[in-house]
Write an enzyme that holds these catalytic residues in place. Structure first.
Site, PDB file in Angstrom:
ATOM      1  N   LYS A 368       0.865  -1.183   0.000  1.00  0.00           N
ATOM      2  CA  LYS A 368       0.000   0.000   0.000  1.00  0.00           C
ATOM      3  C   LYS A 368       0.900   1.230   0.000  1.00  0.00           C
ATOM      4  O   LYS A 368       1.860   1.288   0.774  1.00  0.00           O
ATOM      5  CB  LYS A 368      -0.878   0.002   1.252  1.00  0.00           C
ATOM      6  CG  LYS A 368      -1.529   1.354   1.545  1.00  0.00           C
ATOM      7  CD  LYS A 368      -2.179   1.461   2.933  1.00  0.00           C
ATOM      8  CE  LYS A 368      -2.568   2.897   3.228  1.00  0.00           C
ATOM      9  NZ  LYS A 368      -3.302   3.078   4.497  1.00  0.00           N
ATOM     10  N   TRP A 469      -9.089   0.009   0.009  1.00  0.00           N
ATOM     11  CA  TRP A 469     -10.342   0.537   0.584  1.00  0.00           C
ATOM     12  C   TRP A 469     -10.096   1.592   1.679  1.00  0.00           C
ATOM     13  O   TRP A 469     -10.917   1.737   2.570  1.00  0.00           O
ATOM     14  CB  TRP A 469     -11.223  -0.595   1.144  1.00  0.00           C
ATOM     15  CG  TRP A 469     -11.436  -1.727   0.188  1.00  0.00           C
ATOM     16  CD1 TRP A 469     -12.299  -1.737  -0.869  1.00  0.00           C
ATOM     17  CD2 TRP A 469     -10.809  -3.017   0.201  1.00  0.00           C
ATOM     18  NE1 TRP A 469     -12.222  -2.942  -1.523  1.00  0.00           N
ATOM     19  CE2 TRP A 469     -11.318  -3.752  -0.875  1.00  0.00           C
ATOM     20  CE3 TRP A 469      -9.861  -3.613   1.016  1.00  0.00           C
ATOM     21  CZ2 TRP A 469     -10.934  -5.054  -1.165  1.00  0.00           C
ATOM     22  CZ3 TRP A 469      -9.462  -4.908   0.729  1.00  0.00           C
ATOM     23  CH2 TRP A 469     -10.000  -5.614  -0.337  1.00  0.00           C
ATOM     24  N   HIS A 470      -8.967   2.288   1.575  1.00  0.00           N
ATOM     25  CA  HIS A 470      -8.684   3.333   2.559  1.00  0.00           C
ATOM     26  C   HIS A 470      -8.954   4.715   1.964  1.00  0.00           C
ATOM     27  O   HIS A 470      -8.268   5.682   2.308  1.00  0.00           O
ATOM     28  CB  HIS A 470      -7.221   3.231   3.035  1.00  0.00           C
ATOM     29  CG  HIS A 470      -6.920   1.927   3.729  1.00  0.00           C
ATOM     30  ND1 HIS A 470      -5.653   1.544   4.088  1.00  0.00           N
ATOM     31  CD2 HIS A 470      -7.735   0.911   4.133  1.00  0.00           C
ATOM     32  CE1 HIS A 470      -5.685   0.354   4.674  1.00  0.00           C
ATOM     33  NE2 HIS A 470      -6.939  -0.055   4.702  1.00  0.00           N
ATOM     34  N   TYR A 471      -9.912   4.789   1.064  1.00  0.00           N
ATOM     35  CA  TYR A 471     -10.207   6.081   0.411  1.00  0.00           C
ATOM     36  C   TYR A 471     -10.676   7.096   1.458  1.00  0.00           C
ATOM     37  O   TYR A 471     -11.296   6.748   2.459  1.00  0.00           O
ATOM     38  CB  TYR A 471     -11.245   5.896  -0.710  1.00  0.00           C
ATOM     39  CG  TYR A 471     -12.456   5.095  -0.323  1.00  0.00           C
ATOM     40  CD1 TYR A 471     -13.533   5.692   0.311  1.00  0.00           C
ATOM     41  CD2 TYR A 471     -12.514   3.716  -0.549  1.00  0.00           C
ATOM     42  CE1 TYR A 471     -14.638   4.960   0.688  1.00  0.00           C
ATOM     43  CE2 TYR A 471     -13.612   2.974  -0.172  1.00  0.00           C
ATOM     44  CZ  TYR A 471     -14.677   3.600   0.445  1.00  0.00           C
ATOM     45  OH  TYR A 471     -15.761   2.868   0.837  1.00  0.00           O
ATOM     46  N   HIS A 472     -10.361   8.351   1.196  1.00  0.00           N
ATOM     47  CA  HIS A 472     -10.631   9.414   2.163  1.00  0.00           C
ATOM     48  C   HIS A 472     -10.695  10.742   1.434  1.00  0.00           C
ATOM     49  O   HIS A 472     -10.398  10.818   0.235  1.00  0.00           O
ATOM     50  CB  HIS A 472      -9.529   9.431   3.241  1.00  0.00           C
ATOM     51  CG  HIS A 472      -8.146   9.512   2.687  1.00  0.00           C
ATOM     52  ND1 HIS A 472      -7.444   8.398   2.258  1.00  0.00           N
ATOM     53  CD2 HIS A 472      -7.346  10.568   2.421  1.00  0.00           C
ATOM     54  CE1 HIS A 472      -6.266   8.767   1.787  1.00  0.00           C
ATOM     55  NE2 HIS A 472      -6.189  10.087   1.868  1.00  0.00           N
TER      56      HIS A 472
END
Ligand SMILES: Cc1cc2nc3c(=O)[nH]c(=O)nc-3n(C[C@H](O)[C@H](O)[C@H](O)COP(=O)(O)OP(=O)(O)OC[C@H]3O[C@@H](n4cnc5c(N)ncnc54)[C@H](O)[C@@H]3O)c2cc1C
Length: 535
Positions: A368, A469-472
Site C-alpha cells: 500500500k 479501501w482506505h479512500y478518504h
C-alpha cells in the site's frame, strides 16, 4: 472480462463481513411508524459507521442523540457471518439495496466497496487494527493526551492480539531478511520496521465492530438509532443570508417515505459521519458545494463551497499472488512491514486467488502506498438520490513519488518471496517471473493493461492497481471543516469521519477513525457543558 466477473474475482479477496450472535437493543430500531416525529434532538448524526458509532455512544452519555443509518444492523443477523473463515458466504451479497456492501467503480476503472450497515467499514474490513504515528496525530491537529485516552477506550472494546499463523510468521521473517527492520513485536503503534499489529477479530475469529461500541457504551436513555434511514439532505434556515443555520434533516424511512426530523435548540448540531463518499455527497445534495455544478443538477445552492468533493484519495494497492504447495489456513492482515520509503507491506492467506481449477488456498502479499500524494475528486453522478453512488476519480499514481514508493514496495515483495522462510511455501517449479506474470494478468481491475506486458515495475504498478479501501477526503480539514470539524461558513454542522482526512493515518485507518469519533464526542461535550462534563 465482464464487470460481473471482475466483481466476483474482487470479492474472492475482499475481507468481509459482519457477524452476529448478539441480540437486538431497545434503542436500535428500523425507521418505521414515525416514532421520531414527536422528538427533537441535541444531535442528529448521519451515518452509523466507524466514526459515527463511537461519536454517538459518547455524546449520548450527556445529551440526546438521533443516529440515522442507511443500512441494517449486523447484530443478531444470522445471515451475516462474523467469522474470518466464513466470509465468502456474504461476499456475493451486494446485489440487494439492503446488503451491507455497496460496490462502486471509480472513474479510474478500479472496483471498490463501501459499507451500508450499522458499524460501517468495520463490518466489511480485513480487521487490521493499528494506530496513527505521533507525527500524523500532530499533523491532524489533535491533542495527544485525549488521543491516547480515546484509542484506549476504543481498544478496550474492539481490539485484540491476533493468533499467530505459520504464513504470517514466515512473511515477518521475510520482511526482516528484505531489510524492513527492526522487529517491533506486537504493538498497535506505528513505527518503522516489521510488527504484528492488532485485529478486530477476537481469539476465536469472531469480528468486533463499531456497532459493538455503540451498543456497549451508548446510553439507552438518550440514544435513538434508526436503521434503513437514508438522509437525503440537511434542512437550513437562511434567515441570516450570510450564514446558513441547520435545522434538521430529510430522510427516507424503511418504507421509502420521506420524513423530516428537527434539532432541539440553538446549540444543537447535525454531524455528518457518512464516510468519504457519503459525506461530500450529502453536503452537495444539501446545496453546499461547487455552485455551478449544483445548479446544473437543479439543486438549490445554500452555500458555494468549491472544496467539497476535492482532495479525494485512495491509497493504491498492488498485490502479488503467491501459490502454495500445500493449503495454509485463512489469515487476514496481521503482520505489517513499515518501510522508510512510503510503502506498507501486508499479507493474507488461505484464499482461492488463482484460477487454477484446484481448491488449493493461496496467499497474497500486498503493498500500500502511504499518503497518497495523488488526488482526485468526487461529483454527483447525475442523480439527486442519496442512495446512488456519486462519481469519484482517484487518479492513482498521478504523482511520481507514489509510483516510486510502489516500485520499491514491489521490489521488497520480490525479496520476501525469495527469502528462505517464504520460499518453502511455494512449489519449486514456479519461478518469480511466473508469479509476477500471473499477478499482472489477474483480472482484478478494469483499467487498460499495456499490450506489451509489464516491461518495468512502473508499468506493473500502474496496470495492477487496486484499492485497499482506505479512500478518504472530500470534506478535508482546512478547506471544508475547521480544526473542530465545523463546516466553514455555516452554523451547527460538523463532519467527523474519514472524509476530513488529508492522508490515510497509520498503515490502516480504522483505529484512528474510531478514535476520532470518541475524541470529538468528548471535545464537543466539554464545549457544550463545560470542562467538567464528566466524560
Ligand atoms: C473491504 C474493506 C477492507 C478494509 N480493511 C481495513 C483494515 O483491515 N484495517 C483498517 O484499519 N481499515 C480497513 N478498511 C478501511 C476502514 O474500514 C475505513 O477507512 C473506515 O471504516 C471508514 O470509516 P468512516 O466512518 O469514514 O466511514 P464508514 O465506516 O463507511 O461509515 C459511513 C456510514 O454512513 C452510512 N451512510 C452513508 N450515507 C448515508 C446517508 N445518506 N444516510 C444515512 N447513512 C449514510 C453508511 O451506510 C455507513 O454505515 C477497509 C475497508 C473496506 C471497505
Amino acid at each position: 472480462m465482464g464487470v460481473k466477473t471482475n466483481i466476483l474475482f474482487f470479492c474472492l479477496f475482499i475481507n468481509a463481513l459482519c457477524t452476529s450472535g448478539k441480540g437486538q437493543h431497545s434503542f436500535v430500531k428500523e425507521a418505521k411508524n414515525g416514532q421520531w416525529r414527536k422528538s427533537k434532538y441535541d444531535f442528529i448524526i448521519v451515518g452509523g459507521g466507524t466514526a459515527g458509532c463511537s461519536l454517538a455512544a459518547t455524546l449520548s452519555q450527556k445529551m440526546s442523540v438521533l443516529l440515522l443509518e442507511r443500512g441494517g444492523s449486523p447484530l443478531g443477523n444470522g445471515n451475516i457471518s462474523y467469522s474470518m473463515e466464513n466470509f465468502e458466504a456474504n461476499l456475493f451479497d451486494f446485489d440487494s439495496d439492503r446488503s451491507p456492501t455497496q460496490i462502486f467503480i471509480s472513474e479510474d476503472g478500479v472496483i471498490n466497496a463501501r459499507a451500508r450497515v450499522l458499524g460501517g467499514g468495520t463490518c466489511l474490513n480485513a480487521g487490521f487494527y493499528t494506530r496513527a504515528s505521533s507525527s500524523e496525530v500532530r499533523a491532524m491537529g489533535l491533542e495527544a493526551g485525549l488521543v491516547e485516552q480515546s484509542y484506549r477506550w476504543v481498544e478496550s472494546i474492539v481490539a485484540h492480539r491476533p493468533p499467530t499463523n505459520e504464513w504470517q510468521d514466515a512473511v515477518a521473517k521475510g520482511l526482516l531478511e528484505a531489510g524492513v527492520s527492526p522487529y517491533n513485536g506486537f504493538t498497535y503503534d506505528h513505527i518503522p520496521g516489521t510488527k504484528l499489529g492488532g485485529t478486530i477479530f477476537n481469539g476465536t475469529g469472531h469480528r468486533s465492530t463499531a456497532a459493538d461500541i455503540l451498543v456497549q457504551r451508548g446510553n439507552p436513555r438518550k440514544l435513538t438509532v434508526l436503521l434503513y434511514a437514508t438522509v437525503q439532505r440537511l434542512l437550513f434556515s437562511t434567515k441570516d443570508k450570510t450564514r446558513p443555520k441547520v435545522r434538521g434533516v430529510v430522510f427516507k424511512d424503511a418504507d421509502g417515505a420521506e420524513q423530516q426530523v428537527f434539532l432541539k435548540g440553538d446549540k444543537s448540531e447535525v454531524i455528518i459521519s457518512a464516510g468519504a463518499l457519503g459525506s461530500p455527497q450529502l453536503l452537495m445534495l444539501s446545496g453546499i458545494g461547487p455552485a455551478k455544478e449544483l445548479k446544473s443538477m437543479g439543486i438549490q445552492v445554500i452555500m458555494d463551497q468549491p472544496a467539497v468533493g476535492k482532495g479525494m484519495a485512495d491509497n493504491p494497492m498492488n498485490t502479488i499472488f503467491v501459490p502454495f504447495t500445500t493449503p495454509v489456513p485463512v489469515s487476514l492482515i496481521q503482520v505489517v512491514g513499515i518501510t522508510k520509503f512510503g510503502s506498507y507491506i501486508e499479507t493474507c492467506s488461505g484464499f482461492r486467488l488463482y484460477e487454477t481449477g484446484t481448491t488449493k488456498k493461496d496467499g497474497i502479499i500486498l503493498q500500500k502506498v502511504k499518503g497518497p500524494l495523488s488526488k482526485g475528486h468526487l461529483r454527483l453522478d447525475n442523480s439527486t438520490n442519496a442512495e446512488d453512488n456519486p462519481m469519484v476519480k482517484f487518479n492513482y499514481y498521478d504523482h511520481p513519488m507514489d509510483l516510486q514508493s510502489c516500485v520499491k514496495g514491489i521490489r521488497t515483495i520480490q525479496k520476501i518471496i525469495g527469502s528462505r522462510p517464504v520460499k518453502k511455501f511455494i512449489p519449486p517449479s514456479i519461478s518469480l517471473n511466473k508469479i509476477m506474470n500471473s499477478s499482472f494478468y489477474a483480472p482484478i481491475n478494469l483499467t487498460p493493461k499495456s499490450t506489451e506486458g509489464w516491461g518495468s515495475l512502473e508499468q506493473f504498478c500502474k496496470d495492477t492497481v487496486t484499492t485497499i479501501w482506505h479512500y478518504h477526503g472530500g470534506c478535508q480539514m482546512g478547506s471544508v471543516v475547521d480544526r473542530e470539524y465545523r463546516l466553514f461558513g455555516a452554523n451547527g454542522v460538523r463532519v467527523i469521519d474519514g472524509s476530513t482526512f488529508l492522508f490515510s493515518p497509520g498503515t490502516n485507518p480504522q483505529a484512528t477513525v474510531m478514535m476520532l469519533g470518541r475524541y470529538m464526542g468528548v471535545r464537543i461535550l466539554r464545549e457544550k457543558l463545560g470542562p467538567s462534563a464528566g466524560v
